[in-house]
Design a protein around this motif. Structure first.
Motif, PDB file in Angstrom:
ATOM      1  N   GLN A   1       6.962  16.715  17.524  1.00 22.92           N
ATOM      2  CA  GLN A   1       7.523  17.587  16.500  1.00 22.92           C
ATOM      3  C   GLN A   1       8.965  17.198  16.169  1.00 22.92           C
ATOM      4  O   GLN A   1       9.356  17.213  15.001  1.00 22.92           O
ATOM      5  N   GLN A   2       9.729  16.823  17.183  1.00 20.19           N
ATOM      6  CA  GLN A   2      11.105  16.402  16.941  1.00 20.19           C
ATOM      7  C   GLN A   2      11.164  15.102  16.142  1.00 20.19           C
ATOM      8  O   GLN A   2      12.073  14.905  15.330  1.00 20.19           O
ATOM      9  N   LEU A   3      10.207  14.232  16.388  1.00 20.40           N
ATOM     10  CA  LEU A   3      10.181  12.933  15.716  1.00 20.40           C
ATOM     11  C   LEU A   3       9.242  12.918  14.509  1.00 20.40           C
ATOM     12  O   LEU A   3       8.948  11.855  13.969  1.00 20.40           O
ATOM     13  N   GLN A   4       8.794  14.076  14.082  1.00 26.36           N
ATOM     14  CA  GLN A   4       7.748  14.163  13.059  1.00 26.36           C
ATOM     15  C   GLN A   4       8.052  13.360  11.800  1.00 26.36           C
ATOM     16  O   GLN A   4       7.233  12.554  11.358  1.00 26.36           O
ATOM     17  N   GLU A   5       9.207  13.566  11.213  1.00 25.76           N
ATOM     18  CA  GLU A   5       9.525  12.871   9.959  1.00 25.76           C
ATOM     19  C   GLU A   5       9.533  11.368  10.156  1.00 25.76           C
ATOM     20  O   GLU A   5       9.017  10.616   9.323  1.00 25.76           O
ATOM     21  N   ARG A   6      10.092  10.927  11.273  1.00 28.28           N
ATOM     22  CA  ARG A   6      10.159   9.487  11.523  1.00 28.28           C
ATOM     23  C   ARG A   6       8.768   8.912  11.795  1.00 28.28           C
ATOM     24  O   ARG A   6       8.428   7.825  11.340  1.00 28.28           O
ATOM     25  N   ILE A   7       7.945   9.658  12.532  1.00 32.96           N
ATOM     26  CA  ILE A   7       6.574   9.221  12.807  1.00 32.96           C
ATOM     27  C   ILE A   7       5.792   9.088  11.502  1.00 32.96           C
ATOM     28  O   ILE A   7       5.068   8.110  11.281  1.00 32.96           O
ATOM     29  N   MET A   8       5.956  10.068  10.610  1.00 34.12           N
ATOM     30  CA  MET A   8       5.207  10.060   9.356  1.00 34.12           C
ATOM     31  C   MET A   8       5.615   8.913   8.440  1.00 34.12           C
ATOM     32  O   MET A   8       4.794   8.368   7.713  1.00 34.12           O
ATOM     33  N   MET A   9       6.872   8.505   8.492  1.00 32.93           N
ATOM     34  CA  MET A   9       7.369   7.481   7.581  1.00 32.93           C
ATOM     35  C   MET A   9       7.378   6.074   8.175  1.00 32.93           C
ATOM     36  O   MET A   9       7.593   5.099   7.467  1.00 32.93           O
ATOM     37  N   ALA A  10       7.125   5.970   9.481  1.00 33.01           N
ATOM     38  CA  ALA A  10       7.244   4.676  10.153  1.00 33.01           C
ATOM     39  C   ALA A  10       6.143   3.701   9.755  1.00 33.01           C
ATOM     40  O   ALA A  10       4.971   4.082   9.651  1.00 33.01           O
ATOM     41  N   PRO A  11       6.495   2.430   9.540  1.00 29.91           N
ATOM     42  CA  PRO A  11       5.478   1.391   9.326  1.00 29.91           C
ATOM     43  C   PRO A  11       4.957   0.913  10.673  1.00 29.91           C
ATOM     44  O   PRO A  11       5.534   1.225  11.725  1.00 29.91           O
ATOM     45  N   ALA A  12       3.876   0.161  10.649  1.00 27.07           N
ATOM     46  CA  ALA A  12       3.348  -0.416  11.879  1.00 27.07           C
ATOM     47  C   ALA A  12       4.003  -1.764  12.172  1.00 27.07           C
ATOM     48  O   ALA A  12       3.987  -2.234  13.302  1.00 27.07           O
TER      49      ALA A  12
ATOM     50  N   MET B 230       0.842  -1.193   0.000  1.00 28.09           N
ATOM     51  CA  MET B 230       0.000   0.000   0.000  1.00 28.09           C
ATOM     52  C   MET B 230       0.878   1.244   0.000  1.00 28.09           C
ATOM     53  O   MET B 230       1.900   1.292   0.688  1.00 28.09           O
ATOM     54  N   LYS B 231       0.482   2.247  -0.766  1.00 25.53           N
ATOM     55  CA  LYS B 231       1.206   3.501  -0.810  1.00 25.53           C
ATOM     56  C   LYS B 231       0.281   4.627  -0.362  1.00 25.53           C
ATOM     57  O   LYS B 231      -0.874   4.696  -0.766  1.00 25.53           O
ATOM     58  N   ILE B 232       0.803   5.508   0.483  1.00 25.52           N
ATOM     59  CA  ILE B 232       0.044   6.647   0.964  1.00 25.52           C
ATOM     60  C   ILE B 232       0.686   7.919   0.423  1.00 25.52           C
ATOM     61  O   ILE B 232       1.901   8.096   0.509  1.00 25.52           O
ATOM     62  N   LYS B 233      -0.106   8.800  -0.132  1.00 22.13           N
ATOM     63  CA  LYS B 233       0.414  10.035  -0.695  1.00 22.13           C
ATOM     64  C   LYS B 233       0.919  10.961   0.402  1.00 22.13           C
ATOM     65  O   LYS B 233       0.487  10.890   1.548  1.00 22.13           O
ATOM     66  N   ALA B 234       1.834  11.855   0.021  1.00 22.88           N
ATOM     67  CA  ALA B 234       2.434  12.784   0.975  1.00 22.88           C
ATOM     68  C   ALA B 234       1.370  13.622   1.687  1.00 22.88           C
ATOM     69  O   ALA B 234       1.480  13.903   2.881  1.00 22.88           O
ATOM     70  N   GLU B 235       0.326  14.006   0.948  1.00 21.02           N
ATOM     71  CA  GLU B 235      -0.736  14.818   1.536  1.00 21.02           C
ATOM     72  C   GLU B 235      -1.448  14.066   2.656  1.00 21.02           C
ATOM     73  O   GLU B 235      -1.797  14.642   3.691  1.00 21.02           O
TER      74      GLU B 235
ATOM     75  N   TYR C  29       1.810  -9.157   8.285  1.00 21.64           N
ATOM     76  CA  TYR C  29       1.183  -8.648   9.503  1.00 21.64           C
ATOM     77  C   TYR C  29       0.227  -7.514   9.123  1.00 21.64           C
ATOM     78  O   TYR C  29      -0.848  -7.737   8.629  1.00 21.64           O
ATOM     79  N   PHE C  30       0.633  -6.281   9.327  1.00 23.31           N
ATOM     80  CA  PHE C  30      -0.222  -5.149   8.953  1.00 23.31           C
ATOM     81  C   PHE C  30       0.607  -3.881   8.922  1.00 23.31           C
ATOM     82  O   PHE C  30       1.611  -3.754   9.610  1.00 23.31           O
ATOM     83  N   GLY C  31       0.193  -2.954   8.087  1.00 21.89           N
ATOM     84  CA  GLY C  31       0.794  -1.621   8.086  1.00 21.89           C
ATOM     85  C   GLY C  31       2.266  -1.571   7.744  1.00 21.89           C
ATOM     86  O   GLY C  31       2.972  -0.677   8.223  1.00 21.89           O
ATOM     87  N   ALA C  32       2.740  -2.483   6.903  1.00 22.34           N
ATOM     88  CA  ALA C  32       4.167  -2.500   6.546  1.00 22.34           C
ATOM     89  C   ALA C  32       4.435  -1.534   5.401  1.00 22.34           C
ATOM     90  O   ALA C  32       4.871  -1.924   4.316  1.00 22.34           O
ATOM     91  N   TYR C  33       4.167  -0.273   5.662  1.00 24.32           N
ATOM     92  CA  TYR C  33       4.365   0.776   4.655  1.00 24.32           C
ATOM     93  C   TYR C  33       4.446   2.121   5.383  1.00 24.32           C
ATOM     94  O   TYR C  33       3.969   2.248   6.525  1.00 24.32           O
TER      95      TYR C  33
END
Length: 209
Positions: A36-47, A1-6, A53-57
C-alpha cells in the motif's frame, strides 16, 4: 504498449488479492502495508528499462509478477506430478518468493529505480525508454529485493531468501555457489527461475508483436 488507468488499478488489486489469499497474521499485515505504501510506484513501474527486453512501460512490473506467480503454481503441480519431493518447502514460500522476487526493480523506500529517459536520442536509437535513477545506489536486483523486504520488517525463511537471491538462475554467475557448488536442498530456486524465465520469454514475444 500503453495500459489504461483502469487496467493498472485492476492489476494492483490482483496483487493485493494474492496477499490476502496466501498470507495471514503479522506477515499479512506487513506485506499489505508495504504494498500500500508503494502502491503508486508499483502501478507505474516497468519490468525493464529497454523496449528490446520486455515490459518497458507503466504496469510492466505488475504484469510480469502476476505471470510469474501464475506460472509458479502450474510448475508446482508439474513438479509434484513428476514425483518431485514437495516436502522441502511450503506453498506459502512458493507464493512469497514468486510475488516478491522482482521487488528490486522498484528502487529503495523513497526513490524509484527506473525513471523516464530524458534523452530522445537514447530512446530512438537505443530503445532506452527508462534510465537508472542516479539517486538510487547500485545494488543487484535480488539483493535490493531482499533489502527492501527487511526495510519493511518482513521476515523470510531460508528457502525464500535463497529463491529470491537466485531467481536469475545460472544466467548470473554469482549464483554458481548456490546452484552448482552447493546444490540447494529444495528445488524451489530452480522452479522460480523457470517461472521467471518463462514469463520473461512470453512477454518478450508478446511485446514484439
Amino acid at each position: 504498449m500503453k495500459i489504461k488507468a483502469e487496467e493498472l488499478n485492476s492489476l494492483f488489486i490482483e496483487l493485493m488479492e494474492i496477499i490476502d489469499e496466501n498470507f495471514k497474521n503479522e506477515r499479512h499485515i506487513k506485506l499489505t502495508n508495504m504494498y500500500q505504501q508503494l502502491q503508486e510506484r508499483i502501478m507505474m513501474a516497468p519490468a525493464s528499462s529497454n523496449k528490446g527486453y520486455f515490459g518497458a512501460y507503466p504496469g510492466g512490473y505488475m504484469k510480469h509478477v502476476l505471470k510469474v506467480v501464475e506460472i509458479s503454481k502450474i510448475l508446482y503441480k508439474l513438479w509434484e506430478k513428476m514425483g518431485a519431493d514437495m516436502s522441502t518447502y511450503t506453498h506459502e514460500e512458493l507464493i512469497f518468493a514468486a510475488l516478491n522476487h522482482s521487488l528490486g526493480k522498484l528502487g529503495n523506500e523513497t526513490e524509484e529505480l527506473y525513471i523516464p529517459n530524458k534523452s530522445q536520442w537514447h530512446i530512438e536509437n537505443k530503445g532506452d525508454i527508462y534510465m537508472f535513477n542516479p539517486d538510487v545506489t547500485y545494488m543487484p536486483l535480488p539483493d535490493r529485493a531482499i533489502w527492501l523486504l527487511q526495510k519493511f520488517g518482513i521476515d523470510m525463511s531460508e528457502n525464500e531468501y535463497i529463491a529470491i537471491k537466485t531467481y536469475e538462475g545460472l544466467l548470473n554467475e554469482g549464483n554458481n555457489t548456490y546452484l552448482k557448488t552447493h546444490n540447494p536442498n529444495s528445488h524451489l530456486p530452480i522452479l522460480l527461475h523457470q517461472a521467471n524465465y518463462m514469463a520473461y520469454r512470453i512477454a518478450h514475444e508478446t511485446d514484439k508483436k
